[in-house]
Structure formats: C-alpha cells, structure tokens
Scaffold this active site. Sequence first.
Site, PDB file in Angstrom:
ATOM      1  N   CYS A   1      30.458  40.053  11.280  1.00 54.46           N
ATOM      2  CA  CYS A   1      30.776  40.992  10.185  1.00 54.46           C
ATOM      3  C   CYS A   1      29.580  41.291   9.300  1.00 54.46           C
ATOM      4  CB  CYS A   1      31.935  40.464   9.348  1.00 54.46           C
ATOM      5  SG  CYS A   1      31.451  39.064   8.325  1.00 54.46           S
TER       6      CYS A   1
ATOM      7  N   CYS B   1       0.824  -1.211   0.000  1.00 55.22           N
ATOM      8  CA  CYS B   1       0.000   0.000   0.000  1.00 55.22           C
ATOM      9  C   CYS B   1       0.859   1.262   0.000  1.00 55.22           C
ATOM     10  CB  CYS B   1      -0.984   0.005   1.158  1.00 55.22           C
ATOM     11  SG  CYS B   1      -0.221  -0.242   2.748  1.00 55.22           S
TER      12      CYS B   1
ATOM     13  N   CYS C   1      32.870  31.549   9.132  1.00 52.05           N
ATOM     14  CA  CYS C   1      32.688  32.691   8.247  1.00 52.05           C
ATOM     15  C   CYS C   1      33.953  32.908   7.434  1.00 52.05           C
ATOM     16  CB  CYS C   1      32.345  33.933   9.065  1.00 52.05           C
ATOM     17  SG  CYS C   1      32.275  35.412   8.047  1.00 52.05           S
TER      18      CYS C   1
ATOM     19  N   HIS D   1      -0.914   1.327   7.530  1.00 55.54           N
ATOM     20  CA  HIS D   1      -1.474   1.248   6.199  1.00 55.54           C
ATOM     21  C   HIS D   1      -1.444   2.632   5.561  1.00 55.54           C
ATOM     22  CE1 HIS D   1      -3.951  -0.333   3.080  1.00 55.54           C
ATOM     23  NE2 HIS D   1      -5.052   0.311   3.439  1.00 55.54           N
TER      24      HIS D   1
ATOM     25  N   CYS E   1      35.506  36.489   8.196  1.00 54.23           N
ATOM     26  CA  CYS E   1      36.202  36.583   9.483  1.00 54.23           C
ATOM     27  C   CYS E   1      37.289  35.518   9.601  1.00 54.23           C
ATOM     28  CB  CYS E   1      35.227  36.427  10.640  1.00 54.23           C
ATOM     29  SG  CYS E   1      33.885  37.604  10.656  1.00 54.23           S
TER      30      CYS E   1
ATOM     31  N   CYS F   1      26.541  36.276   9.086  1.00 57.86           N
ATOM     32  CA  CYS F   1      27.500  36.252  10.182  1.00 57.86           C
ATOM     33  C   CYS F   1      27.168  37.399  11.130  1.00 57.86           C
ATOM     34  CB  CYS F   1      28.904  36.419   9.627  1.00 57.86           C
ATOM     35  SG  CYS F   1      30.136  36.691  10.910  1.00 57.86           S
TER      36      CYS F   1
HETATM   37 ZN   LIG Z   1      31.945  37.089   9.592  1.00 49.58          ZN
END
Ligand SMILES: [Zn+2]
Length: 395
Positions: free
Chosen positions: A214, A64, A258, A342, A261, A211
């Site tokens: 930054c 099914c 990041c 089912h 960074c 981020c």
């Molecule tokens: Zn950053």
Amino acid sequence: MFLFIFLFVYLPQIYLSVCPVKFQFSGSACLQGTNASALEKEIGHEQFPVNEHYFGLVNFGNTCYCNSVLQALYFCRPFRDKVLAYKVQPRRKESLLTCLADLFNSIATQKKKVGVIPPKKFISRLRKENELFDNYMQQDAHEFLNYLLNTIADLLQEEKNHERQQNGKLLQNGGGGGDGGEGGGGGGGKEIQQTWVHEIFQGTLTNETRCLNCEAVSSKDEDFLDLSVDVEQNTSITHCLRGFSNTETLCSECKYYCEQCRSKQEAQKRMRVKKLPMILALHLKRFKYMDQLHRYTKLSYRVVFPLELRLFNTSGDATNPERMYDLVAVVVHCGSGPNRGHYITIVKSHGFWLLFDDDIVEKIDAQAIEEFYGLTSDISKNSESGYILFYQSRD
Ligand SMILES: [Zn+2]
Ligand SMILES: *[C@@H]1O[C@H](CO)[C@@H](O)[C@H](O)[C@H]1NC(C)=O
Ligand SMILES: *[C@@H]1O[C@H](CO)[C@@H](O)[C@H](O)[C@H]1NC(C)=O
Ligand SMILES: *[C@@H]1O[C@H](CO)[C@@H](O)[C@H](O)[C@H]1NC(C)=O
Ligand SMILES: CC(=O)N[C@H]1CO[C@H](CO)[C@@H](O)[C@@H]1O
C-alpha cells in the site's frame, strides 16, 4: 586463578609490536617502566599545551578495557568539562560519577604535566556496582562505555528528579510534556530528562518502513548514545555508515505487519540518522559470534577511518545534516578476541596525537594512525584495530 594462568600463557601470542607486556596484577610494578620526562621532552616545553596533562592509568589486572575508554572520554572535551564541573558541585554520596569526577579532577590538577595515576577508587566502585566487571577478566570496552554513559545519565536523571521534588515543582505530565521522541506512552512514570550525557552523545535515528503493498510509510524515531556498525573487508567508515542506512527488503519470513493492510506484507526498511550528536561514538562490530565455534571471533578487517567525517545519507528532515566531525579519540583493540588481548587509545589533543597504553603515554605521528585500520589479510585475526571511534562536531 586459572584465568590468570591462562592469560599469562597466552601473552606471548597476543603482543606484537604496539602492545607491550601488560596484565600485571599489581599496578605499582608498572610505574617503574615509564619515563614520563621523555614525553615532556619530545613535545617540548614551549609546545606543551598550557593546562593540559597527559597521565597514564595504572592497570589493576585486565582493566585496560576501562582505562582505554576513560582516556578517550577524558579527551572528549565537552564530556571532560561536564565531569569536572560536576566535581565542584556540593558533595554527594559516592557513585560511579563522583569517582569519575575525582579521577578526572586529579588528572587535571596535577602539578606535573605527565605521569601515571592509579584509578583505584573508580575501579573498586565499578566492581562494586556491576558484577559483570567484578573480576579480573578482560571485558568488552564498548560494553563498558555503554554501561558508564547509561549509569551517569541515570544518576543525573535521578538527581534532576530529586531536585524537582525538593523544589515542589513536580510537573503534571498530563500529555503535553513530552518533547522527546516518545509520543503517547508511559503515563505517570518517570519523565525522561535530558542530561548532559544526552546533550553530548545522543543522536536520533529514524526507522522508516514502507509497505510494498500500500506504500504507506511508517517511521519510528530511536535515540542512540553510540552507533554500532557492521564492518566489511577493505572498506571505510563511510562505507559502514552507508551500509547502515541501506534499504533492506523485508520479505518471506521477515515480512512486516502493515497497519493499513492489516496483514503481513513485504516492506522496505531503512535506518537514517535524523539528529546528529555533538560527539558521535561509532562502534565497529568486530566481534562476531561464530555458530560453528560457539564463541566470538574477531574481524580484523581493514576499515579506514578518516580524520574528518561528514555523515551522508541522513534523513531528509535531519536538523543538522551538514555537521563536520573531527576524530578526537580511538579505542583500539589489540589481539584476536573479545575476552583476550588488550585495549589502547589514541587521542588528539591540541594538535598532537598521543597513544595511551595503560600507564604508558607516547606521542605518535598522525601517519601512524593508519596502523590501526586493521588487516587486509584474513589469515591473521590478531590485529591492532580501531574499535570505538569518537568524532566531535566542529560547531
Ligand atoms: Zn500496507
Ligand atoms: C628517561 O629519558 C631520558 C631522555 O630520553 C633519558 O635521558 C633518561 O635516562 C631516562 N630515564 C630513565 C629512568 O629511563
Ligand atoms: C524498524 O522498524 C521495523 C518495522 O516497524 C522493525 O521490524 C525493526 O525492528 C525496526 N528496527 C530497529 C533497528 O528498531
Ligand atoms: C583487500 O585488499 C588487499 C590488498 O589490497 C587484497 O590483497 C585482498 O585480497 C583484499 N581482500 C578482499 C576481501 O577484498
Ligand atoms: C551521498 C551518499 O552517499 N548517498 C548515498 C545514499 O545511499 C544510497 C544507497 O542507499 C547511495 O546510492 C547514495 O550514493
């Protein structure tokens, strides 16, 4: 053998109102139970849609999960039309797609308007191709849907590549070729071809990460054929989708690296739909792994799904944010866990709502759909609840 015994013993608990006794090993036994002319009478000769066929599918031992998905896809018209068009193309060697095309074609070309068909060839091909499905156990309908769509897409891609080679037009993909999401990668490998599976089901998500140090935002596009959303008690699909695109803060252990960074930073992340698909397949994550129990359990939560849907919180540069969707099919899970219970399907066809339960097809009222939202009480996990929703866009 043990499994069968287990399932039969389990049956009385699984089946409540909607799901009649199933899991018959021999398909033909099911045929007697149905009264095809009742459905025809109920719809009425004049009202019965021209060129439409409502055929139940024989269950070949816990199939099914497969029947329910096949019925839903059959009533996704753009998909059905492509599969039927594939059928009339020159014969190819047997594949899951040729078996599907034969099955759809055999439904579409029946003399009778209603009845039952055994999807025998399709099932045996499926069992041959993937050992996951090569048994008589209940499977996850969503997993099967995924497998089916991806397998068809792969087959079509292969055929396209093959055709290109035949035509001696192998394009050099030196770098200008990529019109998909994938920027620079790959090089040399197979080019991703858009197939009609992608045209119908594929949408794009954008994964934005900002981020918090930054403020640089990086985003990554990801294609999907269906969306899986978390479910919560007493909510709606719109709520689930909002939860899906909620901003999440990545902090402590989950910090994000990041590039600007050049270090791990706290960040905010959100997922939004950027390209809305023609048919939106929404999978409700109702099966949750419980660490204490070492198994999956079902979340029977009541999640309202509307007949009409508009997606909010799409990304700012979404190509088609205004798309309106209509519900066309719902795969419903009945029972208490992923490997038991089912599956049935409700579909909308020419203004009628129909319920497909393996070999049985019934007309239902639109109001009856509410019965498949789930349960407001957490005590019982044994529910008949919407599991995969298919929304088709109006344009
Ligand atoms: Zn950053
Ligand atoms: C089928 O349904 C019709 C109308 O509901 C009824 O008259 C007939 O007896 C049924 N036949 C069987 C075999 O159950
Ligand atoms: C979205 O991007 C973030 C950061 O790049 C990543 O950690 C996360 O896994 C991505 N999410 C998804 C669903 O791909
Ligand atoms: C859900 O709704 C029902 C009925 O309205 C209520 O009894 C129940 O407590 C609610 N559950 C949660 C978790 O909010
Ligand atoms: C229209 C809409 O639903 N907008 C929502 C988008 O998401 C934010 C939170 O993520 C909500 O606050 C908005 O209401």
